[in-house]
Design an enzyme around this catalytic site. Structure first.
Site, PDB file in Angstrom:
ATOM      1  N   GLY A   1      15.290  -0.508 -44.693  1.00  0.00           N
ATOM      2  CA  GLY A   1      16.539  -0.520 -45.473  1.00  0.00           C
ATOM      3  C   GLY A   1      16.681  -1.843 -46.216  1.00  0.00           C
ATOM      4  O   GLY A   1      17.781  -2.382 -46.363  1.00  0.00           O
TER       5      GLY A   1
ATOM      6  N   GLY B   1      19.143  -2.509 -49.444  1.00  0.00           N
ATOM      7  CA  GLY B   1      20.599  -2.411 -49.359  1.00  0.00           C
ATOM      8  C   GLY B   1      21.268  -3.761 -49.598  1.00  0.00           C
ATOM      9  O   GLY B   1      20.608  -4.768 -49.843  1.00  0.00           O
ATOM     10  N   GLN B   2      22.600  -3.765 -49.464  1.00  0.00           N
ATOM     11  CA  GLN B   2      23.369  -4.979 -49.754  1.00  0.00           C
ATOM     12  C   GLN B   2      22.941  -6.142 -48.857  1.00  0.00           C
ATOM     13  O   GLN B   2      22.678  -7.240 -49.337  1.00  0.00           O
ATOM     14  CB  GLN B   2      24.873  -4.697 -49.549  1.00  0.00           C
ATOM     15  N   LEU B   3      22.845  -5.900 -47.563  1.00  0.00           N
ATOM     16  CA  LEU B   3      22.418  -6.950 -46.636  1.00  0.00           C
ATOM     17  C   LEU B   3      20.910  -7.178 -46.730  1.00  0.00           C
ATOM     18  O   LEU B   3      20.434  -8.315 -46.785  1.00  0.00           O
ATOM     19  CB  LEU B   3      22.801  -6.544 -45.206  1.00  0.00           C
TER      20      LEU B   3
ATOM     21  N   ASP C   1      11.975   0.660 -47.947  1.00  0.00           N
ATOM     22  CA  ASP C   1      13.191   1.384 -48.308  1.00  0.00           C
ATOM     23  C   ASP C   1      12.799   2.792 -48.727  1.00  0.00           C
ATOM     24  O   ASP C   1      11.625   3.062 -49.002  1.00  0.00           O
ATOM     25  CB  ASP C   1      13.925   0.664 -49.446  1.00  0.00           C
TER      26      ASP C   1
ATOM     27  N   ARG D   1      13.738   4.232 -51.495  1.00  0.00           N
ATOM     28  CA  ARG D   1      13.578   4.346 -52.951  1.00  0.00           C
ATOM     29  C   ARG D   1      12.386   3.530 -53.445  1.00  0.00           C
ATOM     30  O   ARG D   1      12.332   2.322 -53.253  1.00  0.00           O
ATOM     31  CB  ARG D   1      14.834   3.826 -53.668  1.00  0.00           C
TER      32      ARG D   1
ATOM     33  N   ASP E   1      10.656   6.245 -44.893  1.00  0.00           N
ATOM     34  CA  ASP E   1      11.839   6.969 -44.429  1.00  0.00           C
ATOM     35  C   ASP E   1      11.912   6.737 -42.919  1.00  0.00           C
ATOM     36  O   ASP E   1      11.024   7.158 -42.176  1.00  0.00           O
ATOM     37  CB  ASP E   1      11.672   8.467 -44.745  1.00  0.00           C
TER      38      ASP E   1
ATOM     39  N   TYR F   1      31.006   6.782 -38.835  1.00  0.00           N
ATOM     40  CA  TYR F   1      30.240   5.519 -38.890  1.00  0.00           C
ATOM     41  C   TYR F   1      30.557   4.651 -37.668  1.00  0.00           C
ATOM     42  O   TYR F   1      29.653   4.158 -36.978  1.00  0.00           O
ATOM     43  CB  TYR F   1      30.615   4.798 -40.190  1.00  0.00           C
TER      44      TYR F   1
ATOM     45  N   LYS G   1      28.164   3.499 -34.591  1.00  0.00           N
ATOM     46  CA  LYS G   1      27.911   2.082 -34.264  1.00  0.00           C
ATOM     47  C   LYS G   1      28.268   1.805 -32.799  1.00  0.00           C
ATOM     48  O   LYS G   1      27.569   1.065 -32.108  1.00  0.00           O
ATOM     49  CB  LYS G   1      28.701   1.156 -35.202  1.00  0.00           C
TER      50      LYS G   1
HETATM   51  C1  AKB Z   1      32.103  -0.619 -44.369  1.00  0.00           C
HETATM   52  O1  AKB Z   1      33.127  -0.922 -45.010  1.00  0.00           O
HETATM   53  O2  AKB Z   1      31.834   0.527 -44.028  1.00  0.00           O
HETATM   54  C2  AKB Z   1      31.167  -1.727 -43.954  1.00  0.00           C
HETATM   55  C3  AKB Z   1      31.498  -2.237 -42.596  1.00  0.00           C
HETATM   56  C4  AKB Z   1      32.748  -2.985 -42.356  1.00  0.00           C
HETATM   57  O3  AKB Z   1      30.735  -2.052 -41.693  1.00  0.00           O
HETATM   58  N1  AKB Z   1      31.218  -2.784 -44.910  1.00  0.00           N
END
Ligand code: AKB
Length: 333
Positions: A26, A29-31, A52, A54, A70, A160, A164
């Site tokens: 990944g 991505g942003q991070l 990644d 892509r 993947d 999400y 986590k």
């Molecule tokens: C989100 O907004 O989903 C993420 C996070 C706080 O994990 N940036």
């Protein structure tokens, strides 16, 4: 210095750094795009493989090797680890909070199955270390909102957040039962100018700078008083490398560490930008992401990260705004 402990001494590495081979999953991505660069700076580009989904991301990685991968292709990941003699994995691929609500079963599949694959591979192939990001999304509406403690009620109500939270339990399980050296941080909203976020609830705090620089009115999807924990990207990178470079015995929490940088509302970030760009305008039109933001903490107590491996952020809101407004036009002209 990333190789120094809080007392300023160099960490004692158990083995020669030149033996490490790092796989970033990944990476576009942003991070990932900023962390991969920092890892290449620490270890050398030839010791880092960015991967990644892509193929188009390849052009971003002229300083290290890039492969399309993947993470749900467990055999593909296993082959790459074996062929390249990978010693550490940074598994960053995930569906974030807002996108997750649009396709909850896929978000669960990607976020959970990929972590379990990687934990299994780390166990079977005896990897040195594994990094996996968690998030403030593990907290929920019944969590204390201010200075949220490391250990407290967590009843996340986004897919999400649930993924986590479950992921944190699995990380601790693999550490306890199998000795996998897995390390994790509960990131607040991450804000950077070099890369764009995708699908998060905290993304407004990146977009607002782009609109300000473009001289456009900003349409904010959260209420003006909606406080959230946030962090400037250089602090997030520093925290990640500090945690990963810390001696194994200093990393006492194997679920995930609370991590704090700053906390602000949309009104406060708007005002900090307005100090530099007095004509900037905003309007507030909260959407479904408001409910997600309302279920998360306002601010985080990260004293365990401070005590265990010397965490301290460098940036507050105004220092971040100044830095972003100075640098963003170079990256997104
Ligand atoms: C989100 O907004 O989903 C993420 C996070 C706080 O994990 N940036």
């Amino acid at each position: 210095n990333i190789n120094k402990n809080p007392q300023g001494d160099f960490w004692g590495f158990s083995k020669d750094l030149s033996m490490e081979k790092i796989l970033v999953i990944g990476a576009a991505g942003q991070l990932g795009s900023e962390l991969t660069r920092a890892l290449a700076d620490q270890f050398g580009g030839d010791q880092v493989i960015a991967t990644d989904l892509r193929d188009s991301a390849k052009s971003e990685f002229d300083y290290c090797r890039f492969e399309v991968l993947d993470v749900l292709n467990k055999e593909g990941v296993r082959d790459l680890i074996k062929e390249e003699k990978i010693t550490q994995i940074y598994h960053l691929a995930a569906v974030l909070s807002a996108t997750g609500e649009k396709n909850p079963l896929f978000a669960w599949h990607l976020n959970m199955d990929s972590l379990l694959y990687v934990l299994e591979l780390a166990k079977d192939l005896k990897l040195d270390k594994l990094y996996w990001p968690s998030s403030i999304a593990v907290f929920g509406p019944n969590t204390p909102k201010v200075n949220t403690p490391q250990f407290c009620v967590k009843e996340p109500n986004t897919v999400y957040g649930i993924s986590k939270q479950a992921g944190e339990r699995w990380c601790e399980y693999y550490f306890e039962k199998h000795g996998v050296d897995v390390r994790s941080l509960r990131y607040p909203g991450l804000i950077g100018y070099k890369s764009l976020p995708g699908g998060g609830t905290t993304d407004y705090a990146v977009d607002i700078y782009h609109r300000a620089i473009a001289d456009e009115k900003f349409n904010c999807f959260l209420r003006e008083d909606s406080y959230l924990p946030m962090m400037y990207m250089p602090d997030a990178i520093k925290a990640t490398l500090d945690l990963m470079n810390a001696p194994r015995e200093s990393v006492k929490i194997r679920s995930s560490y609370n991590l704090a940088g700053m906390s602000f509302s949309p009104k406060e970030i708007f005002e900090s930008i307005k100090n530099h760009l007095p004509d900037f305008q905003i309007e507030y039109n909260p959407d479904f992401r408001q409910a997600i933001a309302d279920s998360w903490p306002d601010s985080i107590d990260d004293s365990r990260a401070q005590e265990d491996w010397g965490w301290k952020p460098d940036f507050n809101l105004n220092a971040m705004t100044e830095d972003i407004l100075k640098n963003l036009p170079r990256y997104f002209p």
